[in-house]
Design a protein around this motif. Structure first.
Motif, mmCIF file in Angstrom:
data_model
loop_
_atom_site.group_PDB
_atom_site.id
_atom_site.type_symbol
_atom_site.label_atom_id
_atom_site.label_comp_id
_atom_site.label_asym_id
_atom_site.label_seq_id
_atom_site.Cartn_x
_atom_site.Cartn_y
_atom_site.Cartn_z
ATOM 1 N N VAL A 52 -34.898 20.315 -15.509
ATOM 2 C CA VAL A 52 -34.796 21.331 -16.556
ATOM 3 C C VAL A 52 -35.181 20.727 -17.897
ATOM 4 O O VAL A 52 -35.028 19.525 -18.129
ATOM 5 C CB VAL A 52 -33.378 21.944 -16.654
ATOM 6 C CG1 VAL A 52 -33.006 22.658 -15.368
ATOM 7 C CG2 VAL A 52 -32.336 20.929 -17.019
ATOM 8 N N ALA A 53 -35.688 21.573 -18.767
ATOM 9 C CA ALA A 53 -35.916 21.235 -20.170
ATOM 10 C C ALA A 53 -34.825 21.943 -20.956
ATOM 11 O O ALA A 53 -34.583 23.137 -20.760
ATOM 12 C CB ALA A 53 -37.292 21.702 -20.628
ATOM 13 N N GLU A 54 -34.167 21.200 -21.820
ATOM 14 C CA GLU A 54 -33.021 21.723 -22.560
ATOM 15 C C GLU A 54 -33.246 21.496 -24.054
ATOM 16 O O GLU A 54 -33.677 20.432 -24.473
ATOM 17 C CB GLU A 54 -31.785 20.964 -22.086
ATOM 18 C CG GLU A 54 -30.474 21.512 -22.521
ATOM 19 C CD GLU A 54 -29.334 20.689 -21.944
ATOM 20 O OE1 GLU A 54 -28.888 19.758 -22.636
ATOM 21 O OE2 GLU A 54 -28.910 20.964 -20.810
ATOM 22 N N VAL A 60 -34.361 25.879 -21.277
ATOM 23 C CA VAL A 60 -35.523 26.665 -21.704
ATOM 24 C C VAL A 60 -36.706 26.519 -20.760
ATOM 25 O O VAL A 60 -37.709 27.221 -20.899
ATOM 26 C CB VAL A 60 -35.950 26.308 -23.143
ATOM 27 C CG1 VAL A 60 -34.838 26.617 -24.134
ATOM 28 C CG2 VAL A 60 -36.388 24.854 -23.246
ATOM 29 N N GLY A 61 -36.606 25.599 -19.793
ATOM 30 C CA GLY A 61 -37.692 25.394 -18.848
ATOM 31 C C GLY A 61 -37.193 24.772 -17.566
ATOM 32 O O GLY A 61 -36.107 24.202 -17.518
ATOM 33 N N HIS A 62 -38.015 24.900 -16.520
ATOM 34 C CA HIS A 62 -37.635 24.360 -15.214
ATOM 35 C C HIS A 62 -38.884 24.130 -14.375
ATOM 36 O O HIS A 62 -39.837 24.899 -14.439
ATOM 37 C CB HIS A 62 -36.713 25.342 -14.483
ATOM 38 C CG HIS A 62 -36.388 24.916 -13.092
ATOM 39 N ND1 HIS A 62 -36.934 25.524 -11.983
ATOM 40 C CD2 HIS A 62 -35.587 23.931 -12.623
ATOM 41 C CE1 HIS A 62 -36.464 24.938 -10.899
ATOM 42 N NE2 HIS A 62 -35.640 23.967 -11.261
ATOM 43 N N VAL A 63 -38.859 23.073 -13.600
ATOM 44 C CA VAL A 63 -39.891 22.792 -12.606
ATOM 45 C C VAL A 63 -39.226 22.139 -11.407
ATOM 46 O O VAL A 63 -38.228 21.436 -11.554
ATOM 47 C CB VAL A 63 -41.010 21.880 -13.173
ATOM 48 C CG1 VAL A 63 -40.468 20.539 -13.603
ATOM 49 C CG2 VAL A 63 -42.139 21.718 -12.166
ATOM 50 N N PRO A 80 -41.999 26.490 -8.369
ATOM 51 C CA PRO A 80 -42.485 27.130 -9.582
ATOM 52 C C PRO A 80 -42.153 26.326 -10.847
ATOM 53 O O PRO A 80 -41.264 25.487 -10.851
ATOM 54 C CB PRO A 80 -41.778 28.477 -9.602
ATOM 55 C CG PRO A 80 -40.529 28.259 -8.819
ATOM 56 C CD PRO A 80 -40.859 27.216 -7.786
ATOM 57 N N ILE A 81 -42.931 26.626 -11.861
ATOM 58 C CA ILE A 81 -42.740 26.064 -13.195
ATOM 59 C C ILE A 81 -42.518 27.247 -14.128
ATOM 60 O O ILE A 81 -43.347 28.151 -14.168
ATOM 61 C CB ILE A 81 -43.974 25.271 -13.670
ATOM 62 C CG1 ILE A 81 -44.273 24.119 -12.701
ATOM 63 C CG2 ILE A 81 -43.773 24.761 -15.091
ATOM 64 C CD1 ILE A 81 -45.597 23.439 -12.968
#
Length: 90
Positions: A52-54, A60-63, A80-81
Protein backbone atom coordinates in the motif's frame (compact mmCIF):
# COMPACT_ATOMS: atom_id res chain seq x y z
CA UNK A 1 4.40 8.95 0.99
CA UNK A 2 5.07 5.68 2.77
CA UNK A 3 5.13 2.36 0.90
CA UNK A 4 4.58 -0.66 3.14
CA UNK A 5 3.27 -4.20 3.15
CA UNK A 6 -0.49 -4.49 3.25
CA UNK A 7 -1.97 -5.55 6.59
CA UNK A 8 -5.21 -7.43 7.17
CA UNK A 9 -6.58 -4.22 8.70
CA UNK A 10 -6.01 -2.48 5.33
CA UNK A 11 -8.42 -4.67 3.33
CA UNK A 12 -11.40 -2.30 3.46
CA UNK A 13 -9.26 0.75 2.63
CA UNK A 14 -7.56 -1.12 -0.22
CA UNK A 15 -10.89 -2.20 -1.69
CA UNK A 16 -12.10 1.41 -1.45
CA UNK A 17 -8.99 2.57 -3.36
CA UNK A 18 -9.77 0.17 -6.21
CA UNK A 19 -13.43 1.19 -6.16
CA UNK A 20 -12.64 4.88 -6.68
CA UNK A 21 -9.63 4.34 -8.95
CA UNK A 22 -11.63 2.59 -11.67
CA UNK A 23 -14.94 3.27 -13.37
CA UNK A 24 -17.65 0.82 -12.28
CA UNK A 25 -19.26 0.84 -15.73
CA UNK A 26 -22.92 0.25 -16.48
CA UNK A 27 -23.11 -2.85 -14.26
CA UNK A 28 -21.65 -1.03 -11.24
CA UNK A 29 -18.90 -3.64 -10.94
CA UNK A 30 -15.28 -2.63 -10.53
CA UNK A 31 -13.43 -5.46 -12.26
CA UNK A 32 -10.14 -4.74 -10.46
CA UNK A 33 -11.75 -4.90 -7.01
CA UNK A 34 -13.51 -8.15 -7.91
CA UNK A 35 -10.24 -9.58 -9.27
CA UNK A 36 -8.44 -8.69 -6.03
CA UNK A 37 -11.21 -10.35 -3.99
CA UNK A 38 -11.00 -13.52 -6.11
CA UNK A 39 -7.20 -13.69 -5.88
CA UNK A 40 -7.49 -13.45 -2.10
CA UNK A 41 -10.16 -16.17 -1.96
CA UNK A 42 -7.98 -18.43 -4.13
CA UNK A 43 -4.93 -17.89 -1.90
CA UNK A 44 -2.99 -16.62 -4.92
CA UNK A 45 -1.84 -13.30 -3.41
CA UNK A 46 1.84 -13.23 -2.47
CA UNK A 47 1.63 -11.54 0.95
CA UNK A 48 5.06 -9.87 0.82
CA UNK A 49 4.18 -8.40 -2.56
CA UNK A 50 0.92 -6.72 -1.64
CA UNK A 51 1.92 -3.13 -0.99
CA UNK A 52 0.00 0.00 0.00
CA UNK A 53 0.93 3.64 -0.47
CA UNK A 54 0.00 5.74 2.54
CA UNK A 55 -0.14 9.52 2.94
CA UNK A 56 -0.78 10.99 6.38
CA UNK A 57 -2.11 7.64 7.60
CA UNK A 58 -4.53 7.22 4.67
CA UNK A 59 -4.18 4.37 2.16
CA UNK A 60 -4.11 6.08 -1.26
CA UNK A 61 -2.71 3.30 -3.45
CA UNK A 62 -2.27 -0.44 -3.70
CA UNK A 63 -0.53 -3.02 -5.86
CA UNK A 64 -0.23 -6.76 -5.51
CA UNK A 65 1.45 -9.74 -7.11
CA UNK A 66 -0.16 -13.15 -7.29
CA UNK A 67 0.90 -16.69 -8.05
CA UNK A 68 0.10 -18.15 -11.43
CA UNK A 69 1.42 -20.50 -14.08
CA UNK A 70 2.46 -20.21 -17.70
CA UNK A 71 1.95 -23.69 -19.03
CA UNK A 72 3.68 -25.82 -16.40
CA UNK A 73 6.03 -23.06 -15.23
CA UNK A 74 5.27 -21.10 -12.06
CA UNK A 75 4.94 -17.36 -12.54
CA UNK A 76 3.81 -14.19 -10.81
CA UNK A 77 1.25 -11.69 -12.04
CA UNK A 78 1.34 -7.98 -11.28
CA UNK A 79 -1.95 -6.25 -10.60
CA UNK A 80 -4.36 -4.89 -9.92
CA UNK A 81 -2.75 -1.53 -9.32
CA UNK A 82 -5.01 1.21 -7.97
CA UNK A 83 -4.41 4.82 -6.93
CA UNK A 84 -7.02 7.28 -5.66
CA UNK A 85 -7.81 9.81 -8.41
CA UNK A 86 -6.39 12.81 -6.52
CA UNK A 87 -3.06 11.03 -6.14
CA UNK A 88 -2.69 9.60 -9.66
CA UNK A 89 0.37 10.80 -11.50
CA UNK A 90 2.24 11.74 -8.32
Amino acid sequence: MLLRRELLTDYDAVRAVHQVAFDAGAEGVVVEAALMDQLRRDGAVIPGLSVVAEVDGEVVGHVLCSRGTLGAAPSAGLGPIGVKPGMQGR
